[in-house]
Write a protein that holds these residues in place. Structure first.
Motif, PDB file in Angstrom:
ATOM      1  N   UNK A  45      29.939  22.418  86.545  1.00 50.62           N
ATOM      2  CA  UNK A  45      30.775  23.132  85.577  1.00 50.62           C
ATOM      3  C   UNK A  45      30.720  22.399  84.245  1.00 50.62           C
ATOM      4  N   UNK A  46      30.606  23.139  83.181  1.00 50.40           N
ATOM      5  CA  UNK A  46      30.568  22.532  81.860  1.00 50.40           C
ATOM      6  C   UNK A  46      31.977  22.191  81.416  1.00 50.40           C
ATOM      7  N   UNK A  47      32.059  21.432  80.334  1.00 54.44           N
ATOM      8  CA  UNK A  47      33.368  21.083  79.807  1.00 54.44           C
ATOM      9  C   UNK A  47      34.147  22.341  79.441  1.00 54.44           C
ATOM     10  N   UNK A  48      35.411  22.327  79.756  1.00 52.62           N
ATOM     11  CA  UNK A  48      36.283  23.428  79.421  1.00 52.62           C
ATOM     12  C   UNK A  48      36.630  23.344  77.943  1.00 52.62           C
ATOM     13  N   UNK A  49      36.609  24.475  77.253  1.00 54.50           N
ATOM     14  CA  UNK A  49      37.033  24.506  75.858  1.00 54.50           C
ATOM     15  C   UNK A  49      38.517  24.216  75.798  1.00 54.50           C
ATOM     16  N   UNK A  50      38.897  23.304  74.924  1.00 53.53           N
ATOM     17  CA  UNK A  50      40.304  22.938  74.782  1.00 53.53           C
ATOM     18  C   UNK A  50      40.832  23.434  73.450  1.00 53.53           C
ATOM     19  N   UNK A  51      42.035  23.947  73.459  1.00 50.84           N
ATOM     20  CA  UNK A  51      42.688  24.370  72.232  1.00 50.84           C
ATOM     21  C   UNK A  51      43.377  23.172  71.591  1.00 50.84           C
ATOM     22  N   UNK A  52      43.521  23.217  70.283  1.00 52.05           N
ATOM     23  CA  UNK A  52      44.152  22.129  69.543  1.00 52.05           C
ATOM     24  C   UNK A  52      45.102  22.730  68.508  1.00 52.05           C
ATOM     25  N   UNK A  53      46.073  21.939  68.053  1.00 52.48           N
ATOM     26  CA  UNK A  53      46.974  22.429  67.007  1.00 52.48           C
ATOM     27  C   UNK A  53      46.174  22.977  65.825  1.00 52.48           C
ATOM     28  N   UNK A  54      46.621  24.140  65.335  1.00 51.13           N
ATOM     29  CA  UNK A  54      45.948  24.808  64.230  1.00 51.13           C
ATOM     30  C   UNK A  54      45.030  25.936  64.685  1.00 51.13           C
ATOM     31  N   UNK A  55      44.609  25.907  65.967  1.00 51.64           N
ATOM     32  CA  UNK A  55      43.757  26.972  66.494  1.00 51.64           C
ATOM     33  C   UNK A  55      44.560  28.264  66.630  1.00 51.64           C
TER      34      UNK A  55
END
Length: 162
Positions: A1-11
Motif C-alpha cells: 500500500x502506498x502512503x496515505x494522503x494526509x490533510x493539513x491545516x489550510x487544505x
C-alpha cells in the motif's frame, strides 16, 4: 500500500454525503457557515470507540456553545450505528462510510500498526473544519481515551464538569 494522503491545516475539506444512523443523507456542505469536528473511528460498540463517542456526547453542549458541531464517521452500517446511538446515548450524527471512500479521501484509512502488525484499516483521526470548509486542525492516530479533553484544551473550549 502506498502512503496515505494526509490533510493539513489550510487544505480544503473533501466534501461528502453519507447516510446517518437513520439512513438520512448528511453532507459536510450542510455545516458550511459553522465549524465542525469530523472524526473517524474504526467500529461502533468497541471499547475505545464507545469511550470516544461518549466523551464527545458528554461535552457536546460545551462544543456547540463554542460553535462546533460534531460528526462521527465509521464503516459501520446505519443499523449498527442506530444501535450504538441508542445503547450509548450518542447525541450527535453518526455517519456510515461503508465503502471507506470518504475515509480514504481524508487520509483516515490505510496502513497502521495493530498489536505490532502492519494492517490496512481505519486510522482514528480527528479534524476541525472551519466555516469556510477549510481544515483548521488535522490529527491522525489519536488515542480514544483522553482525546476529546485534549482537543478541547487545544481549541480553548471549557469542559463539562465530571
Amino acid at each position: 500500500m502506498t502512503d496515505t494522503t494526509r490533510l493539513a491545516p489550510g487544505d480544503d475539506a473533501p466534501d461528502f454525503t453519507l447516510p446517518d444512523a437513520d439512513g438520512n443523507p448528511v453532507s459536510l456542505a450542510d455545516y458550511r457557515g459553522r465549524s465542525v469536528i469530523v472524526y473517524f473511528y474504526p467500529a461502533a460498540m468497541t471499547p475505545g470507540c464507545t469511550k470516544q463517542a461518549c466523551d464527545f456526547s458528554t461535552n457536546l453542549n460545551e462544543l456547540e456553545g463554542a460553535g462546533l458541531a460534531v460528526l462521527g464517521i465509521s464503516p459501520d452500517a446505519p443499523a449498527k450505528l442506530a444501535k450504538f446511538r441508542e445503547t450509548e446515548g450518542v447525541t450527535f450524527p453518526l455517519l456510515s462510510d461503508a465503502d471507506k471512500s470518504v475515509m480514504q479521501a481524508w487520509g483516515a484509512f490505510g496502513e497502521k500498526k495493530l498489536y505490532g502488525k502492519v494492517v490496512n484499516g481505519v486510522i482514528r483521526s480527528t479534524f476541525v473544519v472551519d466555516a469556510e470548509g477549510k481544515i483548521s486542525v488535522a490529527q491522525y492516530n489519536v488515542k480514544a481515551t483522553g482525546h476529546v479533553a485534549k482537543l478541547m484544551r487545544e481549541l480553548d473550549v471549557a469542559q463539562a464538569a465530571g
